[in-house]
Design a protein around this motif. Structure first.
Motif, PDB file in Angstrom:
ATOM      1  N   SER A  96     -70.842 -27.219  20.145  1.00  0.00           N
ATOM      2  CA  SER A  96     -70.006 -28.334  20.590  1.00  0.00           C
ATOM      3  C   SER A  96     -69.388 -29.055  19.389  1.00  0.00           C
ATOM      4  CB  SER A  96     -70.824 -29.253  21.489  1.00  0.00           C
ATOM      5  OG  SER A  96     -71.054 -30.493  20.947  1.00  0.00           O
ATOM      6  N   LYS A  97     -70.141 -29.200  18.288  1.00  0.00           N
ATOM      7  CA  LYS A  97     -69.603 -29.808  17.058  1.00  0.00           C
ATOM      8  C   LYS A  97     -68.466 -28.967  16.510  1.00  0.00           C
ATOM      9  CE  LYS A  97     -71.905 -33.504  15.852  1.00  0.00           C
ATOM     10  NZ  LYS A  97     -71.244 -34.775  15.676  1.00  0.00           N
ATOM     11  N   ILE A  98     -68.662 -27.629  16.529  1.00  0.00           N
ATOM     12  CA  ILE A  98     -67.614 -26.726  16.028  1.00  0.00           C
ATOM     13  C   ILE A  98     -66.360 -26.888  16.876  1.00  0.00           C
ATOM     14  CG2 ILE A  98     -66.960 -24.284  15.831  1.00  0.00           C
ATOM     15  CD1 ILE A  98     -69.884 -23.742  14.948  1.00  0.00           C
ATOM     16  N   LYS A  99     -66.513 -26.973  18.195  1.00  0.00           N
ATOM     17  CA  LYS A  99     -65.356 -27.148  19.079  1.00  0.00           C
ATOM     18  C   LYS A  99     -64.653 -28.480  18.784  1.00  0.00           C
ATOM     19  CE  LYS A  99     -66.785 -24.118  22.775  1.00  0.00           C
ATOM     20  NZ  LYS A  99     -67.247 -23.975  24.132  1.00  0.00           N
ATOM     21  N   GLU A 100     -65.444 -29.530  18.558  1.00  0.00           N
ATOM     22  CA  GLU A 100     -64.861 -30.832  18.206  1.00  0.00           C
ATOM     23  C   GLU A 100     -64.073 -30.727  16.915  1.00  0.00           C
ATOM     24  OE1 GLU A 100     -67.871 -33.895  18.014  1.00  0.00           O
ATOM     25  OE2 GLU A 100     -68.558 -33.489  20.067  1.00  0.00           O
ATOM     26  N   GLU A 102     -62.783 -28.019  15.659  1.00  0.00           N
ATOM     27  CA  GLU A 102     -61.588 -27.202  15.899  1.00  0.00           C
ATOM     28  C   GLU A 102     -60.470 -28.064  16.503  1.00  0.00           C
ATOM     29  OE1 GLU A 102     -63.149 -24.054  18.384  1.00  0.00           O
ATOM     30  OE2 GLU A 102     -63.507 -22.733  16.678  1.00  0.00           O
ATOM     31  N   VAL A 103     -60.879 -28.927  17.455  1.00  0.00           N
ATOM     32  CA  VAL A 103     -59.890 -29.822  18.070  1.00  0.00           C
ATOM     33  C   VAL A 103     -59.306 -30.758  17.007  1.00  0.00           C
ATOM     34  CG1 VAL A 103     -59.622 -31.740  19.696  1.00  0.00           C
ATOM     35  CG2 VAL A 103     -60.878 -29.696  20.386  1.00  0.00           C
ATOM     36  N   GLU A 104     -60.206 -31.325  16.187  1.00  0.00           N
ATOM     37  CA  GLU A 104     -59.741 -32.236  15.129  1.00  0.00           C
ATOM     38  C   GLU A 104     -58.826 -31.496  14.160  1.00  0.00           C
ATOM     39  OE1 GLU A 104     -62.909 -34.345  13.137  1.00  0.00           O
ATOM     40  OE2 GLU A 104     -63.824 -34.921  15.055  1.00  0.00           O
ATOM     41  N   ILE A 105     -59.211 -30.248  13.809  1.00  0.00           N
ATOM     42  CA  ILE A 105     -58.373 -29.458  12.885  1.00  0.00           C
ATOM     43  C   ILE A 105     -57.041 -29.169  13.547  1.00  0.00           C
ATOM     44  CG2 ILE A 105     -58.149 -27.182  11.773  1.00  0.00           C
ATOM     45  CD1 ILE A 105     -61.201 -27.314  11.265  1.00  0.00           C
ATOM     46  N   GLY A 106     -57.126 -28.823  14.831  1.00  0.00           N
ATOM     47  CA  GLY A 106     -55.867 -28.552  15.559  1.00  0.00           C
ATOM     48  C   GLY A 106     -54.977 -29.790  15.598  1.00  0.00           C
TER      49      GLY A 106
END
Length: 114
Positions: A96-100, A102-106
């Motif tokens: 879930s942290k990685i997905k967060e 990824e969203v922040e990077i996106g």
């Protein structure tokens, strides 16, 4: 003739007495053999009882060991299941942290493009 007959009678009585003594001796020997046989039989029976008791002790001990191992394995299995559950939670949290991220990077790359 009477002396000869008396001699033969005495000889027969002596022979009869000798045979009676021989018979008594053989009866005694037979009784001794039977007693020894019974004693040996009793010793064998006692040895069999002792071996059976020892075998029972060994089997009981092995059964107890098997139960203890089973209990220990059950406890270890529970510990491993808890550990797996904990690791699963950690992995889910990290995912879930990685997905967060990824969203922040996106979002960050999206705002850089603008």
């Amino acid at each position: 003739a009477k002396n000869l007959a008396r001699g033969k009678i005495e000889e027969l009585k002596a022979l009869e007495s000798e045979m009676e003594n021989y018979r008594k001796q053989k009866e005694f020997e037979i009784e001794q053999l039977q007693a020894n046989s019974s004693e040996k039989e009793n010793k064998l029976i006692q040895a069999n009882i002792e071996l059976t008791a020892k075998l029972d002790d060994v089997l009981t001990s092995q059964n107890n060991d098997a139960e203890r191992i089973k209990e220990n394995d059950g406890e270890k299995l529970e510990e491993l299941q808890l550990e797996i559950g904990t690791l699963r939670s950690v992995v889910e949290h990290k995912t879930s942290k990685i997905k967060e991220l990824e969203v922040e990077i996106g979002e960050a790359t999206g705002s850089l493009k603008k």
